[in-house]
Enzyme design. Structure first.
Site, PDB file in Angstrom:
ATOM      1  N   ASP A  69       0.886  -1.368   0.333  1.00 40.60           N
ATOM      2  CA  ASP A  69       0.283  -0.271  -0.245  1.00 40.60           C
ATOM      3  C   ASP A  69       0.719   1.230  -0.328  1.00 40.60           C
ATOM      4  O   ASP A  69       1.704   1.221   0.375  1.00 40.60           O
ATOM      5  CB  ASP A  69      -0.721   0.439   1.191  1.00 40.60           C
ATOM      6  CG  ASP A  69      -1.486  -0.681   1.860  1.00 40.60           C
ATOM      7  OD1 ASP A  69      -1.374  -2.159   0.754  1.00 40.60           O
ATOM      8  OD2 ASP A  69      -2.478  -0.839   2.655  1.00 40.60           O
ATOM      9  N   ASP A  86      -5.729   1.186   9.898  1.00 36.89           N
ATOM     10  CA  ASP A  86      -4.961   2.193   8.495  1.00 36.89           C
ATOM     11  C   ASP A  86      -6.039   3.368   8.608  1.00 36.89           C
ATOM     12  O   ASP A  86      -6.357   3.994   8.310  1.00 36.89           O
ATOM     13  CB  ASP A  86      -5.639   1.653   7.102  1.00 36.89           C
ATOM     14  CG  ASP A  86      -5.432  -0.032   7.122  1.00 36.89           C
ATOM     15  OD1 ASP A  86      -4.286  -0.332   7.175  1.00 36.89           O
ATOM     16  OD2 ASP A  86      -5.726  -1.212   6.214  1.00 36.89           O
ATOM     17  N   GLU A 118     -10.492  -2.016   4.456  1.00 37.00           N
ATOM     18  CA  GLU A 118      -8.999  -1.847   4.328  1.00 37.00           C
ATOM     19  C   GLU A 118      -9.155  -0.852   3.718  1.00 37.00           C
ATOM     20  O   GLU A 118      -9.413   0.317   3.368  1.00 37.00           O
ATOM     21  CB  GLU A 118      -8.261  -2.947   3.990  1.00 37.00           C
ATOM     22  CG  GLU A 118      -7.928  -4.041   4.555  1.00 37.00           C
ATOM     23  CD  GLU A 118      -7.226  -5.073   4.183  1.00 37.00           C
ATOM     24  OE1 GLU A 118      -6.032  -5.362   4.992  1.00 37.00           O
ATOM     25  OE2 GLU A 118      -6.482  -5.174   2.769  1.00 37.00           O
TER      26      GLU A 118
END
Ligand code: FRU
Length: 536
Positions: free
Chosen positions: A55, A187, A243
């Site tokens: 990510d 997150d 997420e």
């Protein structure tokens, strides 16, 4: 309750941590380009200098620099103990690698999160006269050896920098949010909420993914957080863990403002595996409300390879853009793709737009204009009645695997069943990007695009309903050695996909199958073949 992916990844990570200490076959001195997968390295997309990346994290604009942090495991080409890798850019196109910013510590691995500029030094972490950069991330405390792999704990921590992100100090009061008893709790994306647009009267808001829900928190100072509300029980898709959320406003050209909530989900994407959904609605400072039917799922990108994307913080109001970047891979096969010295790339940076469509307000993605500096050679496509194949790459002064293409079709009186373009090489491998007129669907077909046997989830033909309408259909494509990003109808339908041909695709044909279609015009550009990423 959805089973977490870290059940699986925790054991993979432990293995790779051990394996990472020994030279792998890809590290031998006589390794060829093919052995390392360097032949598939993208040229103008961000890739890690080496080893594993997932990510994008902590994207923030500060003092003329766009910062990009990313999930990184520097000791192996598969996921493992997570660090924050770091790069900066002044134009979103040319990137400079910087040393790793955040390392795992006794509280755990450094999972995904965001970064902000604390303009008023609300945190008190700024050095004299300086607005500190604050990173807000998840600590993932993995299970010890021999423990149940599902036995992990996630909390939120912060770190600060007083030297334009060059060095980072972890806050000594970490974690700033303890675990609430839910496994997947991660997150954090933080933004300054100030409906009056007055930097002294607002507060910080955090949006957090918690199993398959969203939790919102508020804070006066980034260190003390209060729970505000939950969203999502009956909204959108719940086929996997939620997420990497994000929350921000977008305004239509006619001045309608909405709050948009981005949310990545894995698995459960429209074409399998990982994908990013979004909600359009309102945030009143406490609660987010979705204005669409609860069971409606809206997807930012229908390709298989755009995950965990979020937007840059602190882009100046004078610029006004909401700039997005995603991880161009999929957890179904991201750790198996045939690149060994490095793994995975980011999408091109995109601006997000709220657009009015017949179906309602939708989010469109468009490549940032800065990418135009990559163009080295342009060929205008002439209007033509297309039937069968028409080679267009032969008009370029030199063949290339880094291309940008726009092409406009008039569907009035079209008799073709499928139209689009085909990338191919001399080995008979091909990748198709097309539109099916009867189904009114865009598609990308990579089933015969080279190496596909590393995962049964990789090859296939993937589809997306056309959001735009009307008889004029436009495709805008970015091709970079091993990736294609399609922005259909001004970014209202987007598909991002990677591929691994045994020889670069340098031939481009337009095609109309089963009849004719009118091409009204377009442009084909060579893009620079010089890597835009400076060495570390
Ligand atoms: C998304 C994700 C995040 C997590 C990170 C771990 O791809 O699973 O939820 O923070 O990756 O690397």
């Amino acid at each position: 309750m959805i089973k977490s992916r870290y059940f699986l990844l925790a054991s993979v990570g432990l293995f790779s941590f051990i394996a990472g200490c020994q030279p792998s076959s890809t590290e031998t001195a006589d390794a060829t380009i093919a052995d390392t997968g360097e032949q598939h390295r993208l040229v103008y997309h961000f890739t890690p200098p080496e080893q594993w990346m997932n990510d994008p994290n902590g994207m923030v604009f500060y003092d003329g620099e766009y910062h990009l942090f990313y999930q990184h495991y520097p000791d192996s080409n598969v996921w493992g103990p997570m660090h924050w890798g770091h790069a900066i850019s002044q134009d979103l196109v040319h990137w400079e690698h910087l040393p790793i910013a955040l390392y795992p510590d006794s509280l755990g691995y450094i999972f995904s999160g965001s970064a902000v500029v604390d303009h008023n030094n609300t945190s008190g972490l700024g050095a004299e006269g300086n607005s500190p950069m604050i990173a807000i991330f998840t600590y993932h405390d993995p299970p010890k050896e021999g423990e149940d792999p599902d036995n992990y704990l996630q909390t939120q921590g912060i770190a600060y920098s007083n030297d334009r992100g060059r060095s980072w100090t972890k806050y000594e009061g970490n974690p700033v949010i303890e675990n609430s008893g839910i496994k997947d709790f991660r997150d954090p994306k933080v933004f300054w909420y100030d409906p009056g647009q007055n930097r002294t009267a607002g507060r910080w808001v955090m949006i957090l993914a918690v199993a398959d829900r969203i939790h919102l928190y508020e804070s006066p100072n980034l260190t003390e957080w209060n729970f505000l509300s939950e969203f999502g029980e009956n909204s959108g898709s719940h086929g996997g863990v939620w997420e990497c959320p994000d929350l921000f406003t977008l305004t239509t050209d006619s001045g309608e403002e909405r709050w948009v909530l981005l949310l990545s989900i894995n698995p459960g994407g429209p074409n399998g595996g990982s994908a990013t959904q979004y909600f359009v609605g309102n945030f009143d400072g406490n609660t987010f409300t979705n204005e669409n039917p609860e069971d409606m799922s809206l997807w930012l990108d229908y390709g298989k390879d755009n995950y965990a994307g979020v937007t840059w913080s602190d882009v100046p109001a004078s610029d006004g853009r909401r700039i997005f970047l995603g991880w161009m891979s999929n957890w179904q096969y991201g750790q198996e793709v045939p690149t060994y010295s490095w793994r995975s790339a980011m999408t091109v940076p995109r601006t997000l737009h709220l657009v009015e469509t017949e179906a309602g307000l939708r989010v469109a993605s468009r490549p940032v204009e800065e990418l135009e500096v990559l163009r080295t050679n342009a060929v205008a496509l002439e209007a033509m009645m297309l039937e069968g194949n028409q080679n267009i790459s032969s008009q370029l002064s030199q063949p290339s695997a880094t291309l940008e293409l726009t092409v406009d079709f008039d569907l009035n009186e079209a008799t073709a069943s499928e139209i689009g373009l085909r990338l191919s090489n001399s080995q008979g491998e091909e990748l198709m990007v097309g539109y099916n007129l009867a189904d009114e669907q865009y598609y990308v077909d990579r089933s015969n695009a080279g190496k596909t046997d590393f995962s049964t989830d990789f090859p296939g033909r993937y589809t997306a309903d056309r959001v735009g309408d009307g008889s004029m259909l436009s495709m805008h494509l970015f091709i970079d050695v091993a990736s294609v990003e399609l922005f259909g109808d001004d970014g209202t339908t987007v598909m991002s996909n990677v591929f691994f041909p045994n020889e670069n695709f340098t031939q481009v044909d337009l095609f109309a199958e089963g009849g004719t279609v009118s091409v009204t015009g377009g442009q084909l550009y060579n893009l620079s073949e010089q890597s835009v990423i400076a060495a570390r």
